[in-house]
Design an enzyme around this catalytic site. Structure first.
Site, short mmCIF file in Angstrom:
data_model
loop_
_atom_site.label_atom_id
_atom_site.label_comp_id
_atom_site.label_asym_id
_atom_site.label_seq_id
_atom_site.Cartn_x
_atom_site.Cartn_y
_atom_site.Cartn_z
N GLU A 40 0.84 -1.20 0.00
CA GLU A 40 0.00 0.00 0.00
C GLU A 40 0.88 1.25 0.00
O GLU A 40 1.88 1.31 0.71
CB GLU A 40 -0.89 0.00 1.25
CG GLU A 40 -1.79 1.22 1.38
CD GLU A 40 -2.62 1.23 2.65
OE1 GLU A 40 -3.63 1.94 2.69
OE2 GLU A 40 -2.24 0.52 3.62
N LYS A 106 -9.56 2.70 -2.56
CA LYS A 106 -9.81 2.12 -1.23
C LYS A 106 -11.13 2.62 -0.67
O LYS A 106 -11.35 3.83 -0.54
CB LYS A 106 -8.66 2.49 -0.30
CG LYS A 106 -8.73 1.86 1.09
CD LYS A 106 -7.52 2.30 1.91
CE LYS A 106 -7.51 1.70 3.30
NZ LYS A 106 -6.33 2.17 4.08
N CYS A 140 -5.62 -2.84 2.58
CA CYS A 140 -5.40 -2.76 4.02
C CYS A 140 -6.68 -2.87 4.87
O CYS A 140 -7.19 -3.96 5.10
CB CYS A 140 -4.63 -1.48 4.34
SG CYS A 140 -3.75 -1.52 5.93
#
Length: 254
Positions: A40, A106, A140
């Site tokens: 990430e 995300k 994540c």
């Protein structure tokens, strides 16, 4: 499909230094691979200063990924800080060997770090089709939300790239195993190592699991490249033998 997971420390908010570091690691892979996975925000570290480091889709890091993908004849994926129409995104790019790009922004922003205050959340799940595989990219904190990652698309590989801190790495390990088991999917996960600009330590634990939650690559703590081969026939055989996905609940996200 042969996949390479690159677990690395990152130079804080320094895209050029990180690109150089990853290029050296990628060029050090002495075998042909189909997909290379980076962490990430691999070019900057997990920063809450997007205005300082953000690039556009026409910027140097995206062009670098396209150039390497073409040169190595491989797909490359990882997330980058992208500015678009005045907003900042934690954007996971999937770059094909042709240089074509698909991306996932995300969705679950990490409120504990204030990510939601400076980045704009994505809204759409993405399924990438590559070499006969269906791949679902996630970033994540998405790992903590199983409804969003539920395998309603019959994907074959669930990808996570992360900056997951050492203090909560037990949750990382447990949740990755759960995602593999409940979705009957391969799960490949790449986390960073080292210490970031906020003095947060990261212990990696990049790993690869099969559709029953067994390790193909056990959680790793060193800075290194880990290569393994995924077997589509074995995945299909396992799903046909057990058929757990046939009994999943039907639902629609709104």
């Amino acid at each position: 499909m042969k996949i390479a997971l690159i677990q690395s420390s990152l130079v804080w908010e320094n895209p050029k230094a990180n690109r150089n570091s990853f290029e050296e690691k990628i060029n050090g892979i002495n075998e042909s691979v189909d997909l290379i996975v980076l962490p990430e925000m691999f070019s900057t570290g997990f920063t809450m200063n997007p205005s300082v480091v953000a690039e556009t889709m026409q910027g140097e890091t995206v062009a670098w990924m396209q150039s390497l993908a073409k040169a190595r004849n491989t797909a490359i994926t990882g997330s980058v800080v992208i500015e678009e129409a005045g907003s900042f995104y934690n954007r996971m790019l999937f770059v094909y060997p042709t240089g074509e790009i698909q991306f996932y922004d995300k969705k679950h922003l990490f409120t504990l770090a204030g990510e939601d205050k400076v980045y704009t959340a994505g809204r759409q799940k993405l399924i990438v089709e590559f070499l006969g595989w269906k791949i679902c990219p996630m970033v994540c904190y998405d790992l903590r939300f199983p409804v969003f990652s539920r395998n309603t698309e019959n994907y074959d590989l669930l990808l996570y790239v992360a900056s997951w801190p050492e203090k909560r790495v037990n949750a990382w390990d447990a949740l990755l195993k759960a995602r593999a088991i409940e979705n009957m999917s391969y799960v490949a996960a790449v986390n960073r190592v080292g210490i970031d600009g906020n003095a947060h330590p990261y212990s990696g634990h990049s790993q690869l699991l099969d559709s029953l939650g067994d390790y193909i690559i056990k959680p790793q703590e060193t800075e290194a490249v880990f290569v393994a081969t995924l077997d589509k026939d074995k995945l299909i055989e396992t799903r046909q033998r057990f058929g757990f996905l046939n009994d999943k609940d039907s639902f629609q996200l709104t």
